[in-house]
Motif scaffolding. Structure first.
Motif, mmCIF file in Angstrom:
data_model
loop_
_atom_site.group_PDB
_atom_site.id
_atom_site.type_symbol
_atom_site.label_atom_id
_atom_site.label_comp_id
_atom_site.label_asym_id
_atom_site.label_seq_id
_atom_site.Cartn_x
_atom_site.Cartn_y
_atom_site.Cartn_z
ATOM 1 N N LEU A 438 -9.343 -19.150 46.092
ATOM 2 C CA LEU A 438 -9.472 -20.555 45.689
ATOM 3 C C LEU A 438 -9.871 -20.652 44.229
ATOM 4 N N VAL A 439 -10.859 -19.868 43.805
ATOM 5 C CA VAL A 439 -11.304 -19.908 42.411
ATOM 6 C C VAL A 439 -10.175 -19.479 41.485
ATOM 7 N N GLU A 440 -9.438 -18.436 41.861
ATOM 8 C CA GLU A 440 -8.322 -17.982 41.026
ATOM 9 C C GLU A 440 -7.287 -19.093 40.847
ATOM 10 N N ALA A 444 -6.138 -21.046 37.409
ATOM 11 C CA ALA A 444 -4.737 -21.047 36.991
ATOM 12 C C ALA A 444 -4.213 -22.457 36.742
ATOM 13 N N THR A 445 -4.668 -23.417 37.534
ATOM 14 C CA THR A 445 -4.172 -24.793 37.403
ATOM 15 C C THR A 445 -4.994 -25.643 36.448
ATOM 16 N N GLY A 446 -6.113 -25.127 35.975
ATOM 17 C CA GLY A 446 -6.966 -25.906 35.074
ATOM 18 C C GLY A 446 -8.019 -26.726 35.774
ATOM 19 N N ALA A 447 -7.908 -26.890 37.076
ATOM 20 C CA ALA A 447 -8.930 -27.546 37.893
ATOM 21 C C ALA A 447 -9.413 -28.851 37.275
ATOM 22 N N THR A 448 -8.501 -29.763 37.011
ATOM 23 C CA THR A 448 -8.913 -31.004 36.354
ATOM 24 C C THR A 448 -9.421 -32.058 37.331
ATOM 25 N N ARG A 471 -18.166 -21.659 35.163
ATOM 26 C CA ARG A 471 -17.956 -20.562 34.227
ATOM 27 C C ARG A 471 -16.516 -20.068 34.298
ATOM 28 N N ALA A 472 -15.959 -20.005 35.513
ATOM 29 C CA ALA A 472 -14.604 -19.498 35.688
ATOM 30 C C ALA A 472 -13.571 -20.400 35.025
ATOM 31 N N ILE A 473 -13.751 -21.712 35.103
ATOM 32 C CA ILE A 473 -12.776 -22.630 34.490
ATOM 33 C C ILE A 473 -13.172 -22.999 33.063
ATOM 34 N N ASP A 474 -14.230 -22.328 32.567
ATOM 35 C CA ASP A 474 -14.629 -22.429 31.158
ATOM 36 C C ASP A 474 -15.010 -23.849 30.760
ATOM 37 N N LEU A 547 -12.158 -35.133 36.061
ATOM 38 C CA LEU A 547 -12.618 -33.757 35.873
ATOM 39 C C LEU A 547 -13.334 -33.254 37.125
ATOM 40 N N PRO A 548 -13.579 -31.945 37.205
ATOM 41 C CA PRO A 548 -14.187 -31.383 38.414
ATOM 42 C C PRO A 548 -15.561 -31.972 38.727
ATOM 43 N N VAL A 549 -15.773 -32.255 40.003
ATOM 44 C CA VAL A 549 -17.076 -32.717 40.507
ATOM 45 C C VAL A 549 -17.436 -31.844 41.707
ATOM 46 N N ILE A 550 -18.671 -31.382 41.718
ATOM 47 C CA ILE A 550 -19.171 -30.583 42.835
ATOM 48 C C ILE A 550 -20.413 -31.277 43.376
ATOM 49 N N ALA A 551 -20.510 -31.376 44.676
ATOM 50 C CA ALA A 551 -21.692 -31.956 45.318
ATOM 51 C C ALA A 551 -22.243 -30.928 46.298
#
Length: 645
Positions: A438-440, A444-448, A471-474, A547-551
Motif C-alpha cells: 500500500l505504501v509503495e 508511486a501515485t503521489g498520494a494526493t 516520510r515515504a511520500i516526502d 492532500l493526504p489526511v490520516i486519523a
C-alpha cells in the motif's frame, strides 16, 4: 571639470562683495590659498578673482571623476550631472568647501548658488536644485543649522561611493547598489515548490525584453527560506541579485525613506544594463504592517498608496518582494504582482538535502539527532544554518541538534512532539491489509487525495505509521490533537479546523488527527448544537481536502457513522500474532524468540519498544527475563483474547 574651473565659476558668481564681513572672510580665504592661486603680494579676494580668470589645466580630482562616472551610470541630463559635480566638490574639495561655508555663514543661501553655478537661470535655480535627480534619489539633501543657514548634506549612498569606489562603471554600480547576493541553494532544494521553474523563466523573459512592472511576491512564515529562494531563482536564471537598502551608512536600521531611495537608485543604476534583479526583503518597510483583529487583518499603512502602486507598475528592473504575512499586502498591491508564491516548510527529503549542504558549509558533521529532529518537527529545516553555526562555535559534536531544539520550541510555542525512535518496520504491523504494498503504491501515485483511518489499541503503532507514510511520500507531517483545536468560544473550534486544513493545503502538509474520536464523535450523542457543528466542519473538509489526511483513534466505536465513508482506507492495527511477535523479538533484542513468547497475549510493537528502552537502564539476564518484562507491559492493557487462536 577640475577644482580650478569650479572655483572660477564661484568667483564669477560672487564677484567682489561690498559687505565688509563677507569681504574680509573672502580675503582670508584668498590669503590661505595664495600659493594654489599663484598670488603675489596682493593676497585679497579681488586678486584671487583675477587669478582664477585665467585658464589652468589640472588633474581631475578622484571624487569629481567618480561624479562623472556616476552621472553616466544614472543617465543624468547635463544640468543634473553638473549639479552632482558641484555637490561633490563643495563637500569633498577643501578649498571649495571653504567657499561654500563662507557663503552660508554670512547669511547667503547655498541652494540657488549651486543652481546658478550649474547653469540654471536665477529665477529657476532654487527649484531646479531641489528637484534634481541627486536630491530625488537620496544622494544629496539639505538641512538647516541652528543659526538658520542651509547646509549641504551628502547622504550615505553617495558618501560610501566617494569613500570606496574606483572611477569605473562596474565599481560605481557595485558600491552604490551593493555586491550581488550569492545563492547557497539550488532549485533541487525547492523541489516542494512546483512554481520555481516558471519563476526562473519569468525572470529571464523580463530581463531579455526589458519589461517594466515585473514583480514577484514571496510570502510565508519566518525561516522558510524566502530570501534563499530569491537568490536561487536569480542564480538559476543567470542573473545577479542585489538587496535594496538593508542598512544605512552606519550599518544601522534604515528608514522607509532610505529604503525607497535605495530602490529608486538601484532602478536607475541597473536599468540600462541587462542581467539584474532586485530583492526588497521585508516589504513591510514600504507598505506598513498589519495585525489580526476579529479574524481580519487591519493594516497600518505607511506613505502614499498611489505612490506604491505606480512604483510597482513602472519599475524597470524586476523586483522580488518578501513578506512574512500575506495579510500585510492589500488587494491593490497584489493585483500588480506578476506572481505570488506561498513558501511553506520543505519536504523531509529536501530538508535532509539542505541539512547536508549546511553541514558542509558550516564545517560540522551531520548528526542523526538532527535528522530525528527533522522528523519530529518540520520547522527544524528553517533553523539548520544558525543551529549548525552555534554548534561549531561552541565546539559541540551534535551537529546543532541541541541549538535547533531550543529554536524549534520557541517557534512552536510549545514542546517538541514525542520522539518516535527508529524508523518503523512495516513487517511488524498486525493488520489484514498488507502495508508495504500500500505504501509503495501511494508513493508511486503521489498520494494526493488519499485518507486513512487507523484504529486499534494503544501501542499498535498508529502514530508511527502516520510518520512513516508522510516520510515515504516526502511531505511534512503536522499532528493535531483535540486540545489544539477545541475552543471554549462558539465557532472557535470550526475556525481552528478550517485554518488547519487550509494551512495544510497551502503548505503541502500531511495532516494527522490524533485521538480523532474527540473531533468526529457520534453526533447522536451531542448535547449542544455547536458540538454537532464541529463534526460537520470536519466532515466537510474531509470531503474536499486535496492532500493526504490520516486519523488515528483507540475508540473506533465512538466515531460518527458518516465519518467512516470519508476515509479511503480503514486500517485496524491489532496486537501482534505469534509470528510477528517472534520477528519483533529478534529485531529488537538480537535474540531468538523463546517458545514462552507464544503464550503472551495482547503484545504490541509499543511493548517491545518500551522494554528495549528499559534495557538501557536495567539490562536483562536472559531471553526469558525479556519475555517476563513484555508480559508485564502487556498486562497493563486489557486483553482482546488469546493471540493465535
Amino acid at each position: 571639470m577640475n577644482e580650478w574651473m569650479i572655483a572660477r565659476r564661484v568667483a564669477r558668481r560672487i564677484g567682489v562683495p561690498t559687505e565688509a564681513r563677507l569681504k574680509g572672510a573672502l580675503n582670508d580665504w584668498a590669503a590661505t590659498h595664495a600659493d594654489w592661486l599663484g598670488l603675489g603680494e596682493s593676497q585679497d579676494w579681488a586678486a584671487a578673482c583675477d587669478a582664477l580668470a585665467r585658464d589652468e589645466a589640472g588633474e581631475t580630482p578622484h571624487v569629481l571623476a567618480l561624479a562623472d562616472v556616476l552621472a553616466q551610470v544614472l543617465q543624468l541630463d547635463p544640468l543634473d550631472a553638473a549639479l552632482l559635480q558641484l555637490f561633490v566638490a563643495m563637500d569633498r574639495l577643501p578649498r571649495l568647501a571653504g567657499l561654500a561655508r563662507l557663503w552660508t555663514d554670512h547669511g547667503r543661501d547655498i541652494v540657488p548658488l549651486v543652481g546658478e553655478l550649474a547653469g540654471a537661470a536665477a529665477v529657476d535655480a532654487d527649484r531646479m536644485v531641489r528637484r534634481s535627480a541627486a536630491v530625488r534619489l537620496g544622494l544629496v539633501g539639505f538641512y538647516a543649522t541652528r543659526q538658520g543657514a542651509i547646509e549641504l548634506d551628502i547622504r550615505w549612498p553617495l558618501e560610501r561611493l566617494l569613500d570606496q569606489a574606483v572611477a569605473d562603471h562596474g565599481s560605481v554600480v557595485a558600491t552604490l547598489i551593493g555586491p550581488p547576493q550569492r545563492a547557497r541553494l539550488t532549485l533541487d532544494d525547492f523541489a516542494h515548490l512546483p512554481e520555481a521553474c516558471f519563476l526562473v523563466r519569468l525572470l529571464r523573459g523580463a530581463v531579455a525584453e526589458r519589461a517594466a512592472g515585473v514583480n514577484i511576491l514571496i510570502h510565508g512564515p519566518p525561516g522558510t527560506g524566502k530570501t534563499e529562494l530569491a537568490c536561487t531563482l536569480a542564480a538559476a536564471a543567470g542573473l545577479s541579485l542585489h538587496g535594496v537598502g538593508e542598512a544605512d551608512d552606519d550599518g544601522t536600521e534604515p528608514t522607509r525613506f532610505d529604503r525607497v531611495s535605495a530602490l529608486h537608485l538601484a532602478q536607475r543604476a541597473l536599468a540600462p544594463a541587462a542581467g539584474a534583479v532586485l530583492l526588497f526583503d521585508e516589504m513591510e518597510d514600504l507598505i506598513g504592517d498589519a495585525s489580526p483583529s476579529g479574524g481580519d487583518w487591519v493594516s497600518r499603512r505607511q506613505g502614499s498608496k498611489v505612490f506604491v502602486n505606480r512604483l510597482l507598475e513602472t519599475n524597470a528592473v524586476p523586483v522580488i518582494w518578501t513578506t512574512n504575512a500575506i495579510g500585510n499586502v492589500d488587494a491593490a498591491i497584489l493585483r500588480r504582482m506578476s506572481f505570488v508564491v506561498k513558501l511553506g516548510l520543505p519536504s523531509p527529503r529536501t530538508a535532509r538535502r539542505i541539512m547536508a549542504r549546511v553541514s558542509a558549509e558550516e564545517g560540522v558533521a551531520m548528526h542523526p539527532d538532527v535528522e530525528t529532529l527533522l522528523d519530529r518537527a518540520p520547522e527544524t529545516a528553517t533553523v539548520l544554518r544558525v543551529a549548525s553555526r552555534a554548534a561549531r562555535l561552541a565546539g559541540e559534536a551534535d551537529g546543532g541538534a541541541g541549538a535547533a531544539a531550543t529554536l524549534v520550541r520557541a517557534l512552536r510555542g510549545s514542546d517538541l512532539p514525542v520522539d518516535l525512535g527508529a524508523p518503523v518496520d512495516l513487517d511488524l504491523f498486525e493488520t489484514d491489509l498488507p502495508l508495504a504494498p500500500l505504501v509503495e503504491r501511494l508513493v508511486a501515485t503521489g498520494a494526493t487525495d488519499v485518507s486513512l483511518l487507523l484504529t486499534g489499541p494503544p501501542g499498535t503503532g498508529k502514530t508511527a505509521l502516520a510518520h512513516h507514510l508522510a516520510r515515504a511520500i516526502d511531505r511534512p507531517l503536522v499532528v493535531k490533537r483535540a486540545s489544539d483545536l477545541l475552543s471554549r468560544w462558539v465557532g472557535g473550534t470550526e475556525r481552528a479546523i478550517a485554518d488547519t486544513f487550509a494551512e495544510a493545503r497551502d503548505h503541502g502538509h500531511v495532516l494527522l488527527f490524533d485521538e480523532v474520536d474527540s473531533l468526529l464523535f457520534d453526533r447522536t450523542g451531542a448535547a449542544q448544537s455547536w458540538e454537532a457543528g464541529q463534526v460537520n466542519e470536519m466532515l466537510t473538509w474531509l470531503d474536499r481536502h486535496p492532500l493526504p489526511v490520516i486519523a488515528a483513534t483507540n475508540h473506533a466505536h465512538r466515531l460518527d457513522p458518516a465519518a467512516l465513508r470519508r476515509f479511503v482506507f480503514k486500517i485496524d492495527l491489532a496486537a501482534l500474532g505469534p509470528e510477528r511477535a517472534a520477528t519483533a523479538f529478534e529485531r529488537h533484542f538480537d535474540l531468538a524468540a523463546p517458545a514462552s513468547l507464544g503464550q503472551l497475549a495482547n503484545l504490541t510493537p509499543g511493548d517491545f519498544a518500551a522494554v528495549k528502552r528499559q534495557l538501557r537502564h536495567a539490562p536483562a539476564n536472559s531471553a526469558e527475563d525479556i519475555v517476563e518484562r513484555l508480559a508485564r507491559e502487556a498486562g497493563w492493557r486489557p486483553a482482546r483474547g488469546r493471540l493465535g487462536f
